[in-house]
Structure formats: C-alpha cells, structure tokens
Write an enzyme that holds these catalytic residues in place. Structure first.
Site, PDB file in Angstrom:
ATOM      1  N   HIS A   1      -7.272   1.497  -5.739  1.00  0.00           N
ATOM      2  CA  HIS A   1      -8.407   1.348  -4.820  1.00  0.00           C
ATOM      3  C   HIS A   1      -9.036   2.721  -4.654  1.00  0.00           C
ATOM      4  CE1 HIS A   1      -9.756   0.481  -0.370  1.00  0.00           C
ATOM      5  NE2 HIS A   1     -10.784   0.624  -1.185  1.00  0.00           N
TER       6      HIS A   1
ATOM      7  N   ASP B   1      -7.721  -6.151   2.335  1.00  0.00           N
ATOM      8  CA  ASP B   1      -7.111  -4.842   2.530  1.00  0.00           C
ATOM      9  C   ASP B   1      -7.418  -4.288   3.916  1.00  0.00           C
ATOM     10  OD1 ASP B   1      -7.433  -1.696   0.651  1.00  0.00           O
ATOM     11  OD2 ASP B   1      -6.062  -2.350   2.233  1.00  0.00           O
ATOM     12  N   GLY B   2      -6.348  -4.205   4.730  1.00  0.00           N
ATOM     13  CA  GLY B   2      -6.523  -3.613   6.072  1.00  0.00           C
ATOM     14  C   GLY B   2      -5.985  -4.534   7.145  1.00  0.00           C
TER      15      GLY B   2
ATOM     16  N   GLY C   1       0.438  -3.341   4.321  1.00  0.00           N
ATOM     17  CA  GLY C   1       0.554  -1.953   4.794  1.00  0.00           C
ATOM     18  C   GLY C   1       1.438  -1.863   6.020  1.00  0.00           C
ATOM     19  N   SER C   2       0.981  -1.061   6.985  1.00  0.00           N
ATOM     20  CA  SER C   2       1.824  -0.737   8.150  1.00  0.00           C
ATOM     21  C   SER C   2       2.092  -1.942   9.048  1.00  0.00           C
ATOM     22  CB  SER C   2       1.138   0.364   8.971  1.00  0.00           C
ATOM     23  OG  SER C   2      -0.102  -0.146   9.470  1.00  0.00           O
TER      24      SER C   2
ATOM     25  N   SER D   1       0.835  -1.199   0.000  1.00  0.00           N
ATOM     26  CA  SER D   1       0.000   0.000   0.000  1.00  0.00           C
ATOM     27  C   SER D   1       0.872   1.253   0.000  1.00  0.00           C
ATOM     28  CB  SER D   1      -0.892  -0.010   1.243  1.00  0.00           C
ATOM     29  OG  SER D   1      -1.642   1.180   1.305  1.00  0.00           O
TER      30      SER D   1
ATOM     31  N   GLY E   1     -10.110   4.219   4.809  1.00  0.00           N
ATOM     32  CA  GLY E   1      -9.717   5.620   4.994  1.00  0.00           C
ATOM     33  C   GLY E   1      -8.393   5.812   5.687  1.00  0.00           C
ATOM     34  N   PHE E   2      -7.976   4.847   6.502  1.00  0.00           N
ATOM     35  CA  PHE E   2      -6.758   5.066   7.280  1.00  0.00           C
ATOM     36  C   PHE E   2      -5.936   3.786   7.390  1.00  0.00           C
ATOM     37  CE2 PHE E   2      -7.862   9.288   8.530  1.00  0.00           C
ATOM     38  CZ  PHE E   2      -9.252   9.284   8.529  1.00  0.00           C
TER      39      PHE E   2
ATOM     40  N   HIS F   1      -0.330  -0.963  -4.584  1.00  0.00           N
ATOM     41  CA  HIS F   1      -1.713  -0.595  -4.221  1.00  0.00           C
ATOM     42  C   HIS F   1      -1.804   0.908  -3.960  1.00  0.00           C
ATOM     43  CE1 HIS F   1      -5.696  -1.554  -2.435  1.00  0.00           C
ATOM     44  NE2 HIS F   1      -5.412  -0.650  -1.534  1.00  0.00           N
TER      45      HIS F   1
ATOM     46  N   GLY G   1      -3.047   1.588   9.699  1.00  0.00           N
ATOM     47  CA  GLY G   1      -2.765   1.416  11.119  1.00  0.00           C
ATOM     48  C   GLY G   1      -3.941   1.000  11.978  1.00  0.00           C
TER      49      GLY G   1
ATOM     50  N   MET H   1     -12.625  -5.367   2.298  1.00  0.00           N
ATOM     51  CA  MET H   1     -12.030  -4.482   3.290  1.00  0.00           C
ATOM     52  C   MET H   1     -12.080  -5.176   4.645  1.00  0.00           C
ATOM     53  SD  MET H   1     -10.901  -1.935   1.721  1.00  0.00           S
ATOM     54  CE  MET H   1     -10.358  -1.028   3.169  1.00  0.00           C
TER      55      MET H   1
HETATM   56  C1  DX5 Z   1      -7.259   1.874   4.023  1.00  0.00           C
HETATM   57  C2  DX5 Z   1      -6.501   1.450   2.784  1.00  0.00           C
HETATM   58  C3  DX5 Z   1      -5.470   0.393   3.068  1.00  0.00           C
HETATM   59  C4  DX5 Z   1      -4.455   0.822   4.101  1.00  0.00           C
HETATM   60  C5  DX5 Z   1      -3.888  -0.407   4.740  1.00  0.00           C
HETATM   61  O1  DX5 Z   1      -8.442   2.511   3.631  1.00  0.00           O
HETATM   62  O2  DX5 Z   1      -7.390   0.915   1.820  1.00  0.00           O
HETATM   63  O3  DX5 Z   1      -4.833   0.019   1.850  1.00  0.00           O
HETATM   64  O4  DX5 Z   1      -3.419   1.534   3.533  1.00  0.00           O
HETATM   65  O5  DX5 Z   1      -3.120   0.004   5.832  1.00  0.00           O
HETATM   66  P1  DX5 Z   1      -2.854  -1.044   7.021  1.00  0.00           P
HETATM   67  O6  DX5 Z   1      -2.239  -2.247   6.375  1.00  0.00           O
HETATM   68  O7  DX5 Z   1      -1.929  -0.326   7.950  1.00  0.00           O
HETATM   69  O8  DX5 Z   1      -4.198  -1.355   7.612  1.00  0.00           O
HETATM   70 ZN    ZN Z   2      -6.654   0.088  -0.050  1.00  0.00          ZN
END
Ligand code: DX5
Ligand code: ZN
Length: 241
Positions: free
Chosen positions: A79, A188-189, A210-211, A21, A155-156, A46, A158, A150
């Site tokens: 996305h 995703d997430g 992601g994080s 991401s 939206g965020f 992504h 972490g 999802m």
């Molecule tokens: C959130 C995004 C994700 C996000 C994942 O709305 O769609 O792609 O960046 O971040 P983590 O892996 O930290 O949940």
């Molecule tokens: Zn995403």
C-alpha cells in the site's frame, strides 16, 4: 447498515482474505511475529510504505520490506502512500511483491502507473481516501485487479473508522457490478472485530488487520485471527451466503 442498491452483489468467491498490517506488528521482533501469524493462517502481508510527504509518517521502509521477503512465503500486499508512485512501484517490483495499490490522490498519471504495475505481472490496485469518490476509478477500471477502500484517513494506525465508508464499501460493490467487473474490495483502517461483520456484509473481500483486530492487545495472534474468522462468518450471514 449500508443499503446495497444491487440485490445480489457480485462477490469474488466469498473467501474473505486477511492481510495483517506489518506497521502494527512488533517491529522489534518482526520475524517471530510474522512466523506466528503464518502459523495462525493469514493470506497476505500488508506493507504500508509512506514517504512522510503524502502522509506525515514513515513506519516501515524498502530495506525492511526487502529483508522480510526472504523470511516468509506470504504474498506481499503493498500500500503506497507516497508522492512519487512510479519510483516506489519500480523499487518494490524488484523485491518480489504480488500486489501494489497506489492512491488516486497522489497519482499524476494513474493509468500509466497501473500499466507499469501490471507490466511487471503484479496485481494493480487503486486506494481511495474516505472523501474520494468512486468516480476516480471510472476510466481505469480495466487496469484494475482490486480496489483499496480506506476506512480511515491514511497515515496512522489506531484511528477510528470514518462512518461514511461503510456505505462506500457497498457503493463500491455496486459500482463494480454496474461496470461488470468482479474485482475484490480491500478495506483498510480500524478493521476491528466489531466493524468486520459490517464491512464484509457491505462487500469487503480483503481485510487489512491492524491494531483493532490482528494485533489487538487482548489476545494472541492466533486468538485474534480466530475472532476475525468468527466476525467474517457473521458478515457473510448478513450477505446471505
Ligand atoms: C493506515 C494504514 C493501515 C493501518 C491500519 O494508513 O494504511 O494499514 O496500519 O491500522 P488500524 O487497523 O489500527 O487502523
Ligand atoms: Zn494500509
């Protein structure tokens, strides 16, 4: 542990793909970060494009996406978390992307939007928020190339996984099997080292790192990718493959 109704879920090819991401990357050194990721072996990138309306955030935009197109050979996995899907579909289609997911929750004319994406020769996906039932894709299933589940509220980065979404991944695999379609499921997430085995066992094929995995603070990109591959292998064992 999710309880898949079908005994042997149709899986795509058990090749689980990793799509880091970009919003979680080092945005001040993005070109270098992406080069490091490419060296570590990733499959897609992504891009979370948000309009601060559908979700209250806007981490990366069209110009950045366009500039990065010239810097990497990776496939772009878009996305969209926006109110005006058709505007953004047309904008990114001209950048040169390989797949675009739109949210069922913001799509006024979902069937038409998916047709527009496929009309560009781009793979079309529908993203479903944790609370949105799988029935939202029943009548567009023949317009889909993948489903984006999802596992957090969009939206965020972490955030923590919404627990019910593990069962939803498994239910989605069963749902697709029942409709006789062998489509990849992207998740995703909070795709973390701990959650990946469960997500893969439940039927996930594409992992948005992601994080809590690719960009985890405790390791280098290469080390984290290795840890992800190990977690994937645990999940495939649970799948019985
Ligand atoms: C959130 C995004 C994700 C996000 C994942 O709305 O769609 O792609 O960046 O971040 P983590 O892996 O930290 O949940
Ligand atoms: Zn995403």
């Amino acid at each position: 542990m999710p309880t898949p109704e079908s005994q042997s879920p149709i899986t795509t090819n058990n090749k689980i793909r990793i799509t880091p991401s970009v919003m979680c990357a080092d945005l001040c050194n993005l070109e270098k970060d992406i080069q490091e990721l490419e060296k570590s072996g990733i499959d897609l990138l992504h891009f979370d494009l948000m309009d601060a309306h559908f979700v209250p955030n806007m981490p990366i935009g069209l110009a950045l996406t366009e500039q990065l197109r010239q810097k990497t050979e990776c496939d772009f996995d878009i996305h969209l978390m926006v109110e005006d899907n058709d505007f953004f579909v047309n904008a990114v289609a001209n950048i040169g992307v390989q797949q675009i997911a739109v949210h069922a929750e913001s799509a006024t004319h979902l069937d038409r939007t998916l047709s527009v994406i496929q009309g560009y020769g781009i793979k079309a996906g529908v993203a479903l928020n944790p609370a949105t039932p799988l029935s939202a894709i029943t009548y567009v299933i023949d317009r889909l190339d993948y489903v984006l589940i999802m596992t957090v509220n969009p939206g965020f980065a972490g955030q923590k996984l919404v627990p019910a979404t593990l069962q939803k991944i498994s239910d989605c695999r069963t749902f697709l099997d029942k409709h006789g379609v062998n489509l990849p499921i992207e998740v995703d997430g909070n795709v973390s080292f701990e959650n990946i085995p469960k997500m893969v066992a439940a039927g996930a094929d594409i992992l948005v790192g992601g994080s809590s995995s690719v960009f985890h603070k405790t390791g280098s990109r290469a080390e984290n990718i290795q840890r992800i591959h190990h977690a994937i292998s645990l999940g495939l064992e649970d799948r019985g493959v």
